[in-house]
Design an enzyme around this catalytic site. Structure first.
Site, PDB file in Angstrom:
ATOM      1  N   GLY A  84      -5.006  12.521   3.191  1.00 50.97           N
ATOM      2  CA  GLY A  84      -4.778  13.051   1.846  1.00 50.97           C
ATOM      3  C   GLY A  84      -5.455  14.398   1.668  1.00 50.97           C
ATOM      4  O   GLY A  84      -5.270  15.324   2.456  1.00 50.97           O
ATOM      5  N   ASN A 127       2.041   3.827   6.298  1.00 52.89           N
ATOM      6  CA  ASN A 127       2.716   5.052   5.886  1.00 52.89           C
ATOM      7  C   ASN A 127       4.209   4.939   6.189  1.00 52.89           C
ATOM      8  O   ASN A 127       4.663   5.252   7.282  1.00 52.89           O
ATOM      9  CB  ASN A 127       2.098   6.236   6.638  1.00 52.89           C
ATOM     10  CG  ASN A 127       2.318   7.563   5.934  1.00 52.89           C
ATOM     11  OD1 ASN A 127       2.448   8.587   6.573  1.00 52.89           O
ATOM     12  ND2 ASN A 127       2.352   7.558   4.628  1.00 52.89           N
ATOM     13  N   HIS A 164      -6.651   1.196   0.558  1.00 58.72           N
ATOM     14  CA  HIS A 164      -5.290   1.316   0.065  1.00 58.72           C
ATOM     15  C   HIS A 164      -4.708  -0.009  -0.414  1.00 58.72           C
ATOM     16  O   HIS A 164      -3.635  -0.025  -1.031  1.00 58.72           O
ATOM     17  CB  HIS A 164      -4.396   1.930   1.143  1.00 58.72           C
ATOM     18  CG  HIS A 164      -4.580   3.408   1.295  1.00 58.72           C
ATOM     19  ND1 HIS A 164      -5.800   3.980   1.570  1.00 58.72           N
ATOM     20  CD2 HIS A 164      -3.704   4.449   1.204  1.00 58.72           C
ATOM     21  CE1 HIS A 164      -5.665   5.291   1.649  1.00 58.72           C
ATOM     22  NE2 HIS A 164      -4.406   5.606   1.416  1.00 58.72           N
ATOM     23  N   TYR A 209      -4.197  16.021  12.658  1.00 62.57           N
ATOM     24  CA  TYR A 209      -4.141  15.185  11.463  1.00 62.57           C
ATOM     25  C   TYR A 209      -3.692  13.764  11.811  1.00 62.57           C
ATOM     26  O   TYR A 209      -2.730  13.551  12.551  1.00 62.57           O
ATOM     27  CB  TYR A 209      -3.173  15.767  10.421  1.00 62.57           C
ATOM     28  CG  TYR A 209      -2.914  14.793   9.285  1.00 62.57           C
ATOM     29  CD1 TYR A 209      -3.923  14.478   8.385  1.00 62.57           C
ATOM     30  CD2 TYR A 209      -1.686  14.148   9.154  1.00 62.57           C
ATOM     31  CE1 TYR A 209      -3.713  13.549   7.365  1.00 62.57           C
ATOM     32  CE2 TYR A 209      -1.469  13.228   8.133  1.00 62.57           C
ATOM     33  CZ  TYR A 209      -2.490  12.931   7.245  1.00 62.57           C
ATOM     34  OH  TYR A 209      -2.289  12.013   6.249  1.00 62.57           O
ATOM     35  N   ARG A 216      43.026  -4.049 -17.156  1.00 62.09           N
ATOM     36  CA  ARG A 216      43.889  -3.034 -16.562  1.00 62.09           C
ATOM     37  C   ARG A 216      43.117  -2.068 -15.672  1.00 62.09           C
ATOM     38  O   ARG A 216      43.617  -1.607 -14.641  1.00 62.09           O
ATOM     39  CB  ARG A 216      44.606  -2.263 -17.667  1.00 62.09           C
ATOM     40  CG  ARG A 216      45.642  -1.314 -17.126  1.00 62.09           C
ATOM     41  CD  ARG A 216      46.431  -0.526 -18.164  1.00 62.09           C
ATOM     42  NE  ARG A 216      46.065  -0.684 -19.544  1.00 62.09           N
ATOM     43  CZ  ARG A 216      46.052   0.327 -20.418  1.00 62.09           C
ATOM     44  NH1 ARG A 216      46.346   1.562 -20.018  1.00 62.09           N
ATOM     45  NH2 ARG A 216      45.752   0.112 -21.676  1.00 62.09           N
TER      46      ARG A 216
END
Length: 526
Positions: A64, A199, A87, A57, A286
């Site tokens: 995807g 990525n 992209h 891969y 305070r």
């Protein structure tokens, strides 16, 4: 790490301060020799897998939902080009110059860790772009923070291909012309390199680093402004006594209490009413150590995540020596390729949302102190309504408090993007982090908080004009007052206040207030 004025990237030691120096002040950047060797070794591992013709891969498959599609060698370069082009689908405003530089810097640092399988020439192109001021135009919206900040990083990577557009010396150029300004040729990306470039979480972490730097200045500025308000409203610093903090030992609380004590050291104003009839101050004074301290702890929590993420490998898949992984890894006997989820922005998104909430509360308590200085129903007797000597005729700082309230309201409306989720990529990417929206919100929250702190500083300085001239403030609160008065005169009659607010905010946001009060203190400020 830094060396002779340059920030030297080694994939291990980049800090938020260095990100700010490069992004905002154009600090030069270099790459450590050891990191270059790691890049070369990682690329050699990718070539080893490709030579073996194993299906892996990200190296020779689709992406995807198309992970099972084997890509022949003749199409692999086109695949990488298509990946970047497809992209680059972001929308919205274009990122600011410092935002683009932060993203470029942090992407280079992630790549030089040596697990991304990218060629050294690609890293050098990015480095030259950064050092020569070639700033891609990047759309700010479109990232889901998983698989990383895909769309923004793709817009950045387009310029490497000679496509897209970039700003160079104030001029907008197409990608090829922009590269030519630095003597660079467009690149043809090889296997794995498109994924390696887009990525990752670099928009989130780059802006997150800037957010950490700015938020820490807001925190210290709030302690200064709060200490000044404590003085001019005749409050007590007894609530900052170490004994109180020691029995509830939160680190942030102790730090803010220490700061108020240190900033007001030597204050004749505080000493002048030591034995007055008032038993307690309002919570906004305070409980300053508890509220400011909780915000400090939240920003510290964010800093921890940002420092880790700045020096992490966040793309997918990652390439390892075969001996470093078990037999479930893809690859060859000497190379292990693992597909995981280091691109997922959740470790940042959750803490960024926490930081946004903390900064909202910091701004809220500062706004309440502003109201106590201005409000005729709450302020001390020596202060005129809305801090104007022309009460009734003039409105003084009345509308400055409106602005502070509006900014607090905006912060409260920002929500928590990290709790949202929209599955994408055909359901393969079924849980995303929304970290980019988280960091954009956090940036808005810190900018608003800085402005509210600036408004409190203005009002505290104006209130000082109505304190007995015979009483001196603390050495550090006095230094803060003097620093503001160098640029902003007392308000003797109504005038537009937007410029004064900007000056006071800049004093805090640039870190100049930190430097000034540090020099005036006998002890370091936390």
């Amino acid at each position: 790490m830094s060396d002779h004025g340059s920030v030297v990237l080694d994939g291990e030691s980049l800090t938020p301060k260095e990100v700010a120096a490069v992004a905002r002040h154009d600090r030069p950047v270099a790459i450590a020799d050891s990191a270059r060797e790691a890049v070369r070794e990682s690329r050699a591992r990718v070539e080893d897998v490709l030579d073996s013709n194993e299906t892996v891969y990200g190296l020779n498959t689709g992406f995807g939902q198309l992970v099972t599609e084997h890509i022949p060698e003749s199409d692999r370069e086109q695949l990488q080009t298509n990946l970047i082009r497809s992209h680059a689908s972001g929308v919205g405003r274009e990122l600011e110059r410092e935002e683009v530089r932060a993203m470029l810097l942090t992407r280079i640092n992630a790549l030089v860790k040596g697990y991304s399988g990218i060629r050294e020439v690609v890293v050098d192109h990015l480095l030259t772009m950064l050092n020569r001021g070639i700033h891609p135009f990047v759309k700010s919206q479109g990232s889901l923070g998983a698989s990383g900040d895909l769309a923004p990083l793709a817009h950045q990577a387009l310029v490497l291909l000679g496509e897209g557009t970039a700003e160079v010396d104030g001029e907008r150029l197409d990608g090829e012309a922009a590269l030519a300004q630095a003597g660079l040729e467009p690149l043809s990306l090889r296997a794995k390199e498109g994924l390696a470039l887009i990525n990752g979480t670099q928009l989130t972490v780059g802006l997150g680093a800037l957010c950490v730097v700015d938020a820490e200045r807001a925190l210290r500025g709030a302690d200064v402004a709060g200490a000044l308000t404590t003085e001019v409203s005749m409050g007590t610093t007894a609530a900052c006594d170490p004994a109180i903090q020691d029995v509830r030992p939160h680190a942030g609380q102790a730090a803010s209490a220490h700061n108020v004590r240190t900033l007001t050291a030597g204050s004749e104003i505080v000493e002048s009413h030591r034995n007055c009839d008032r038993v307690q101050d309002a919570y906004s004074i305070r409980c300053l150590p508890q509220v400011h301290g909780a915000a400090r702890d939240a920003i510290s929590h964010l800093r921890e995540a940002v420092e880790i993420e700045l020096n992490s490998a966040t793309d997918n898949p990652l390439v390892f020596p075969g001996s470093a992984v078990d037999d479930r890894a893809s690859g060859t006997e000497s190379v292990g390729v693992l597909s995981g989820g280091n691109f997922h922005g959740a470790p940042l998104a959750l803490r960024l949302d926490y930081a946004t909430n903390a900064l909202t509360d910091l701004a809220a308590i500062a706004e309440r102190r502003v109201d106590r200085l201005l409000n005729p129903n709450l302020q001390e007797e020596h202060l005129p309504p809305f801090l104007t000597p022309e009460s009734g005729v003039g409105s003084g700082y009345m509308i400055a408090q409106y602005s502070a309230a509006a900014l607090v309201n905006e912060n409260r409306s920002l929500g928590s993007p990290s709790t949202d989720n929209t599955p994408v990529s055909g359901g393969q990417e079924d849980h995303v982090s929304m970290s980019t929206q988280s960091v954009i919100n956090a940036r808005t929250a810190v900018e608003n908080a800085l402005t509210v702190v600036g408004i409190e500083l203005l009002c505290g300085a104006q209130a000082m004009e109505f304190v007995d001239d015979g009483l001196d403030p603390g050495s550090a609160t006095g230094a803060a007052y003097d620093a503001l008065r160098e640029h902003v005169p007392p308000l003797d009659a109504d005038r537009p206040l937007h410029g004064d607010i900007e000056i006071a905010t800049e004093l805090v946001a640039t870190g100049r207030l930190d430097e000034i009060v540090e020099r005036a203190c006998d002890e370091p400020i936390a």
